[in-house]
Design an enzyme around this catalytic site. Structure first.
Site, PDB file in Angstrom:
ATOM      1  N   GLU A  91       0.816  -1.214   0.000  1.00  0.00           N
ATOM      2  CA  GLU A  91       0.000   0.000   0.000  1.00  0.00           C
ATOM      3  C   GLU A  91       0.850   1.265   0.000  1.00  0.00           C
ATOM      4  O   GLU A  91       1.935   1.276   0.559  1.00  0.00           O
ATOM      5  CB  GLU A  91      -0.812   0.071   1.295  1.00  0.00           C
ATOM      6  CG  GLU A  91      -1.744  -1.076   1.492  1.00  0.00           C
ATOM      7  CD  GLU A  91      -2.430  -1.006   2.859  1.00  0.00           C
ATOM      8  OE1 GLU A  91      -3.196  -1.914   3.151  1.00  0.00           O
ATOM      9  OE2 GLU A  91      -2.198  -0.050   3.602  1.00  0.00           O
ATOM     10  N   CYS A 112       2.786   8.284   1.840  1.00  0.00           N
ATOM     11  CA  CYS A 112       3.215   7.318   2.853  1.00  0.00           C
ATOM     12  C   CYS A 112       3.556   6.029   2.117  1.00  0.00           C
ATOM     13  O   CYS A 112       2.701   5.470   1.421  1.00  0.00           O
ATOM     14  CB  CYS A 112       2.058   7.109   3.830  1.00  0.00           C
ATOM     15  SG  CYS A 112       2.343   5.812   5.029  1.00  0.00           S
ATOM     16  N   CYS A 119       5.020  -7.485   8.047  1.00  0.00           N
ATOM     17  CA  CYS A 119       5.980  -6.953   9.017  1.00  0.00           C
ATOM     18  C   CYS A 119       6.247  -8.019  10.062  1.00  0.00           C
ATOM     19  O   CYS A 119       5.333  -8.717  10.495  1.00  0.00           O
ATOM     20  CB  CYS A 119       5.447  -5.692   9.688  1.00  0.00           C
ATOM     21  SG  CYS A 119       6.648  -4.949  10.826  1.00  0.00           S
ATOM     22  N   CYS A 123       3.511  -5.766  16.309  1.00  0.00           N
ATOM     23  CA  CYS A 123       2.883  -4.909  17.314  1.00  0.00           C
ATOM     24  C   CYS A 123       1.420  -5.347  17.421  1.00  0.00           C
ATOM     25  O   CYS A 123       0.774  -5.613  16.402  1.00  0.00           O
ATOM     26  CB  CYS A 123       2.989  -3.442  16.927  1.00  0.00           C
ATOM     27  SG  CYS A 123       4.703  -2.929  16.716  1.00  0.00           S
ATOM     28  N   CYS A 126      -1.540  -3.635  15.254  1.00  0.00           N
ATOM     29  CA  CYS A 126      -1.264  -3.234  13.868  1.00  0.00           C
ATOM     30  C   CYS A 126      -1.656  -4.317  12.858  1.00  0.00           C
ATOM     31  O   CYS A 126      -1.331  -5.493  13.047  1.00  0.00           O
ATOM     32  CB  CYS A 126       0.215  -2.903  13.734  1.00  0.00           C
ATOM     33  SG  CYS A 126       0.711  -2.524  12.044  1.00  0.00           S
ATOM     34  N   CYS A 362      -1.778   1.673   8.467  1.00  0.00           N
ATOM     35  CA  CYS A 362      -0.994   0.815   7.571  1.00  0.00           C
ATOM     36  C   CYS A 362      -1.468  -0.627   7.581  1.00  0.00           C
ATOM     37  O   CYS A 362      -1.836  -1.167   8.599  1.00  0.00           O
ATOM     38  CB  CYS A 362       0.476   0.911   7.913  1.00  0.00           C
ATOM     39  SG  CYS A 362       0.902   0.328   9.562  1.00  0.00           S
TER      40      CYS A 362
HETATM   41  N1  SAH Z   1       7.054   0.034  11.247  1.00  0.00           N
HETATM   42  C1  SAH Z   1       7.190   1.428  11.358  1.00  0.00           C
HETATM   43  C2  SAH Z   1       6.507   2.193  10.251  1.00  0.00           C
HETATM   44  C3  SAH Z   1       5.177   1.696   9.803  1.00  0.00           C
HETATM   45  S1  SAH Z   1       3.857   1.786  10.975  1.00  0.00           S
HETATM   46  C4  SAH Z   1       6.684   1.901  12.703  1.00  0.00           C
HETATM   47  O1  SAH Z   1       6.121   1.109  13.424  1.00  0.00           O
HETATM   48  O2  SAH Z   1       6.936   3.060  13.008  1.00  0.00           O
HETATM   49  C5  SAH Z   1       3.438   3.504  10.866  1.00  0.00           C
HETATM   50  C6  SAH Z   1       2.671   4.029  12.037  1.00  0.00           C
HETATM   51  O3  SAH Z   1       1.303   3.563  12.008  1.00  0.00           O
HETATM   52  C7  SAH Z   1       3.246   3.591  13.373  1.00  0.00           C
HETATM   53  O4  SAH Z   1       3.351   4.670  14.248  1.00  0.00           O
HETATM   54  C8  SAH Z   1       2.218   2.586  13.796  1.00  0.00           C
HETATM   55  O5  SAH Z   1       2.301   2.371  15.156  1.00  0.00           O
HETATM   56  C9  SAH Z   1       0.937   3.206  13.310  1.00  0.00           C
HETATM   57  N2  SAH Z   1      -0.228   2.303  13.317  1.00  0.00           N
HETATM   58  C10 SAH Z   1      -0.245   0.975  13.105  1.00  0.00           C
HETATM   59  N3  SAH Z   1      -1.503   0.494  13.225  1.00  0.00           N
HETATM   60  C11 SAH Z   1      -2.289   1.543  13.552  1.00  0.00           C
HETATM   61  C12 SAH Z   1      -3.689   1.688  13.829  1.00  0.00           C
HETATM   62  N4  SAH Z   1      -4.503   0.656  13.774  1.00  0.00           N
HETATM   63  N5  SAH Z   1      -4.144   2.926  14.120  1.00  0.00           N
HETATM   64  C13 SAH Z   1      -3.322   3.996  14.146  1.00  0.00           C
HETATM   65  N6  SAH Z   1      -2.001   3.915  13.891  1.00  0.00           N
HETATM   66  C14 SAH Z   1      -1.482   2.706  13.599  1.00  0.00           C
HETATM   67 FE1  SF4 Z   2       5.425  -3.425  12.018  1.00  0.00          FE
HETATM   68 FE2  SF4 Z   2       3.036  -2.340  12.404  1.00  0.00          FE
HETATM   69 FE3  SF4 Z   2       4.734  -2.565  14.445  1.00  0.00          FE
HETATM   70 FE4  SF4 Z   2       5.243  -0.775  12.496  1.00  0.00          FE
HETATM   71  S1  SF4 Z   2       3.518  -0.758  13.903  1.00  0.00           S
HETATM   72  S2  SF4 Z   2       6.694  -2.254  13.428  1.00  0.00           S
HETATM   73  S3  SF4 Z   2       4.422  -1.916  10.704  1.00  0.00           S
HETATM   74  S4  SF4 Z   2       3.806  -4.281  13.291  1.00  0.00           S
END
Ligand code: SAH
Ligand code: SF4
Length: 378
Positions: A91, A112, A119, A123, A126, A362
């Protein structure tokens, strides 16, 4: 796999042309076709002699991204789902300027971009990590997200105006730049794909390439301390955002497994180093998740961290992900959290989300599409 031409720097390309006993200006012509005119075939490079085009075709790939799905309307957040040559889906999201967030002017567009398919960092909140990690993107696949979005924009501009009497777009608009800022916050952990990311960003930053200033490029990481130090030593002045989401190890451990590998002490020491080397403000991203990290008591350690790192805080209300049981707090809770930080003299913003209704966080559109495809196949 044959190397894609868009993973080469100007130096690489010039060296190749020297090897081929071709004059240097030919390399410049190729770069102009790729990054100014954004062509998708060798035959479109009409000022190159045919034998040279053949030589290029035999030695390099010129791959493009296939647009599978797009969500969102013009002038709002727009999400693109692309298919790669091996069928994997990634994406990119176009975000119209929000001057409060990164300080850009209002006619700007931020893209973005993704850096991996899936990944590995898992987390808990996510969508990108839900189905694991498939592979790193190559440099050309990162670069191509910008070019493909700009091609899409140019084709939209070239369409006859729908509104009667509205001025028609000029043909010259196809070469103009649409994307002026980049945030590396799409799918994947950018610093886990360090070499390809840096190669792509050098191409996107170069005047002969994407022409996007390093200060207009923000890399977001979940906290890979050693790679943050490595990035600090790189001469390019990229901006750094840390996905913090918890200001104590206790909170962070609950939602981000990476914190067990690089706990806050290690992460913040790496951020200190980055800050000292670059003398620029770091951003701490903090998703507000109901009942997890939104208690007012959390603002104290967060404010201490922000002061110590000379960082600003971006509060982001959580975007719901299908299958996950996390919720965003009410607006009252969000505003109270912001006010508490401000009272402690922290520079903070609350993102009053633009893309909430189109799965802007994301990994969500990909997940949805993959699931729909899987249901169709069974
Ligand atoms: N892996 C990197 C970059 C991609 S994630 C990172 O974690 O920073 C980009 C951002 O989107 C991160 O701050 C992540 O925590 C946030 N994100 C992921 N899932 C989300 C959600 N469901 N709602 C809001 N932000 C989210
Ligand atoms: Fe990976 Fe999502 Fe955690 Fe960023 S927030 S490191 S994309 S699992």
């Amino acid at each position: 796999m044959v190397r894609d031409i868009k993973s080469l720097s100007a130096d690489d390309l010039e060296a190749q042309f020297r090897d081929w006993k071709q004059p240097a200006y030919r390399a410049s012509q190729v770069m102009e076709w790729l990054y100014t005119h954004r062509v998708t075939s060798w035959d479109a490079m009409t000022n190159l002699p045919k034998p040279l085009r053949e030589l290029l075709r035999e030695n390099y790939a010129l791959r493009t991204l296939e647009l599978v799905r797009k969500q969102g309307a013009r002038d709002t957040t727009q999400k693109f789902l692309w298919r790669l040559a091996d069928q994997a889906l990634i994406e990119s999201v176009v975000i119209p300027a929000n001057p409060a967030l990164y300080g850009e002017a209002s006619d700007r567009h931020t893209l973005c971009v993704s850096t991996q398919v899936g990944c590995a960092y898992g987390c808990k909140f996510c969508a990108s990590g839900l189905e694991g990690w498939k592979r790193n993107l190559r440099a050309d696949e990162i670069v191509e997200q910008v070019l493909a979005t700009e091609r899409w924009h140019a084709s939209e501009e070239a369409k006859p105006a729908e509104v009667e009497g509205a001025p028609r777009a000029k043909a010259a608009a196809t070469d103009s730049r649409f994307i002026n800022n980049l945030v590396i916050m799409g799918m994947g952990e950018p610093l886990a794909n360090y070499d390809n990311l840096l190669q792509a960003l050098k191409i996107l930053n170069a005047p002969w390439g994407g022409g996007i200033g390093a200060r207009k490029i923000t890399i977001s990481t979940s906290g890979l301390a050693p790679q943050i130090r490595k990035l600090a030593d790189d001469p390019l002045q990229f901006r750094l955002a840390i996905s913090l989401h918890g200001a104590t190890d206790e909170t962070r451990n609950k939602i981000m497994p990476v914190n067990r590998k690089y706990p806050l002490a290690e992460l913040t020491a790496a951020c200190d180093y980055y800050q000292q080397k670059k003398e620029r403000m770091i951003t701490l991203e903090y998703i507000l998740i109901a009942g997890v990290n939104d208690a007012l008591a959390e603002t104290k350690p967060l404010a201490e961290l922000a002061h110590r790192l000379h960082a600003k805080v971006n509060l982001i209300p959580y975007n719901r992900v299908e299958d996950l049981n996390w919720e965003r707090p009410t607006e009252a809770v969000q505003e109270a959290f912001l006010a508490a930080l401000e009272k402690q003299r922290v520079i903070a913003t609350l993102r009053r989300e633009k893309g909430h209704d189109i799965d802007a966080a994301c990994g969500q559109l990909r997940l949805k599409t993959e699931r729909e495809l899987a249901t169709q196949q069974t």
